[in-house]
Write an enzyme that holds these catalytic residues in place. Structure first.
Site, PDB file in Angstrom:
ATOM      1  N   LYS A  23      16.956  39.565   3.704  1.00 19.87           N
ATOM      2  CA  LYS A  23      17.518  38.752   2.430  1.00 19.87           C
ATOM      3  C   LYS A  23      18.020  39.777   1.545  1.00 19.87           C
ATOM      4  CE  LYS A  23      18.847  34.981   0.415  1.00 19.87           C
ATOM      5  NZ  LYS A  23      19.984  34.429   0.608  1.00 19.87           N
ATOM      6  N   TYR A  29       2.879  38.477  -0.046  1.00 19.95           N
ATOM      7  CA  TYR A  29       1.578  38.138   0.298  1.00 19.95           C
ATOM      8  C   TYR A  29       0.297  39.226   0.085  1.00 19.95           C
ATOM      9  CZ  TYR A  29       3.689  34.690   3.244  1.00 19.95           C
ATOM     10  OH  TYR A  29       4.144  33.631   3.604  1.00 19.95           O
ATOM     11  N   ASP A  40       7.204  33.617   7.896  1.00 20.79           N
ATOM     12  CA  ASP A  40       6.604  32.333   7.434  1.00 20.79           C
ATOM     13  C   ASP A  40       7.371  31.218   7.971  1.00 20.79           C
ATOM     14  OD1 ASP A  40       4.190  30.869   7.098  1.00 20.79           O
ATOM     15  OD2 ASP A  40       3.945  31.505   5.145  1.00 20.79           O
ATOM     16  N   ASP A 100      18.853  33.136   5.585  1.00 25.48           N
ATOM     17  CA  ASP A 100      19.394  31.605   5.252  1.00 25.48           C
ATOM     18  C   ASP A 100      20.320  31.426   6.399  1.00 25.48           C
ATOM     19  OD1 ASP A 100      20.311  33.527   3.236  1.00 25.48           O
ATOM     20  OD2 ASP A 100      21.966  32.247   2.883  1.00 25.48           O
TER      21      ASP A 100
END
Ligand code: NAD
Length: 391
Positions: A219, A149, A283, A259
């Site tokens: 991640k 972002y 998000d 995930d």
């Protein structure tokens, strides 16, 4: 006499008559704000019988501001919120074109509101795609200032993109850009400071609300230093600053790959209490979690800087132009954001009253059109009147 809320020695100081600025919001803002405000005032009255009152003070932003002042986000609005610390807002229309940035993003950046906080819970009676939606009760802490972002990107085919690719290949020895001639390149900054302040806020929230587990979602299996850093710095912070709480079992820190997290919130949502995420993962997870308890029409949110005290509580949906001005919109997102505000200022009795009334109303089958699904649909104003009766 109404007073400003101030921060003294890291703690909010709130009188019995605090001033709280509000932005009505565009589109359905006109439908939901006035009705939600009536519920807030009725609940404060019920809880404190005249002893406490909020002095709501309107500040302008969005289309209403543009029409009245020629500015989408007048300096005066920013100055007032900076000064008064806390505000509540309806949705704002993002002006298209003309180089005007999103007003929500502008407010977040100006006030460095680094934590996006979204409590996600189920209200019995609302349609959900899950078999046991009541098992979802999770508070999201999404980092709000870093990650992709930051908007650091170069478009494929431009001289700038080529310059960055050349730098990476020639100076940094990078060999893994599959198509160097036709790649757009983006940069993902994740810092120790940014991660620590977010994760510390998540831990403090968990401890204050007697929630044991804080899960770091990341991640890091792929992005070792950015996402992996977030995970590592989170564990280190907990060990340095919360050793006693960890030892006593009051606090448990664990982590999960993003995930798998999206899978587990569907399969075993009861595994999570408070979750801390980097910006992009946060998000995705916010919308997925909102959908599993009945959609964004009822999901509240706040953007907070716990260090300065600044906080903006907001409806998470947009301006819903298709139903604006028709007394049809669901006010729950704004109502529940108001509950977060009351908790934040230590007036928990008010949020408890409103939440309980909402549980009662929804169980009685009182819904606005978006959630009625074939049942009687109540107007925004009727829904809020019923809620006041149920307080
Ligand atoms: P939207 O959320 O306004 O609408 C999407 C759909 O959800 C529409 O069908 C709408 O009727 C419905 N909906 C939204 N809120 C509802 C409510 N409270 N009750 C019942 N139904 C509701 O999203 P959009 O159409 O993509 O965006 C419209 C405008 O809102 C754009 O200008 C966008 O930039 C802005 N926006 C603002 C915010 C914010 O201020 N936080 C967030 C998202 C979008």
């Amino acid at each position: 006499m109404a007073d400003k809320i101030i921060l003294e020695e890291g703690k909010l100081k709130i009188s019995d008559h605090p001033i709280i600025p509000f932005i009505e919001g565009d589109g359905v803002g006109q439908d939901i704000w006035k009705n939600a405000r009536a519920v807030f005032d009725a609940a404060v009255e019920k809880a404190y019988v005249g002893k406490r009152q909020i002095e709501w003070q309107e500040v302008l932003a969005g289309k209403k501001a543009f029409e009245e002042t020629g500015e989408w986000l007048p300096d005066e609005t920013l100055a007032t919120i900076k000064d008064d610390l806390i505000a509540i807002k309806g949705p704002l229309e993002t002006p298209v074109g003309g180089g005007i940035r999103s007003l929500n993003v502008a407010l977040r950046q100006e006030l460095d509101l680094y934590a996006c906080v979204r409590p996600v819970r189920y209200f019995k009676g609302i349609d959900s795609p899950l078999k046991n939606p009541e098992k979802t009760d999770i508070v999201i802490f999404r980092e709000n200032t870093e990650d992709i972002y930051a908007g650091i990107e170069w478009e494929a085919g431009t001289a700038d993109a080529q310059k960055v690719v050349d730098f990476l290949q020639k100076e940094m020895g990078v060999r893994k850009i599959r198509f160097p001639e036709s790649s757009s390149i983006g940069i993902k900054p994740i810092s120790i400071e940014g991660s620590e302040r977010l994760i510390r806020s998540a831990i403090e929230y968990a401890l204050a609300n007697k929630l044991t587990k804080v899960t770091l979602v990341h991640k890091g299996n792929i992005q070792k230093f950015t996402e992996g850093g977030f995970r590592k710095w989170g564990y280190e912070l907990a060990q340095h600053e919360y050793a006693a709480e960890l030892a006593s079992g009051k606090l448990v820190i664990d982590d999960i790959i993003a995930d798998n997290f999206l899978q587990q919130i569907l399969l075993n949502p009861e595994r999570f209490d408070v979750v801390a995420l980097t910006n992009l993962n946060g998000d995705y997870a916010s919308d997925a979690l909102a959908a599993q308890v009945g959609g964004i029409g009822i999901s509240p949110g706040a953007n907070i800087n716990y260090l300065t005290g600044h906080a903006i509580f907001e409806a998470t949906h947009g301006t819903a132009p298709d139903i604006a001005g028709q007394d049809k919109a669901n006010p729950c997102s704004l109502l529940l954001s108001g509950c977060m505000l009351f908790d934040y200022i230590g007036w928990g009795e008010v949020s408890t009253l409103i939440t309980a009334a909402l549980e009662r109303s929804i169980a009685q089958g009182i819904f606005t059109a978006d959630l009625a699904n074939g049942r009687v649909a109540y107007a925004t104003s009727d829904f809020c009147q019923r809620l006041i009766t149920n307080l």
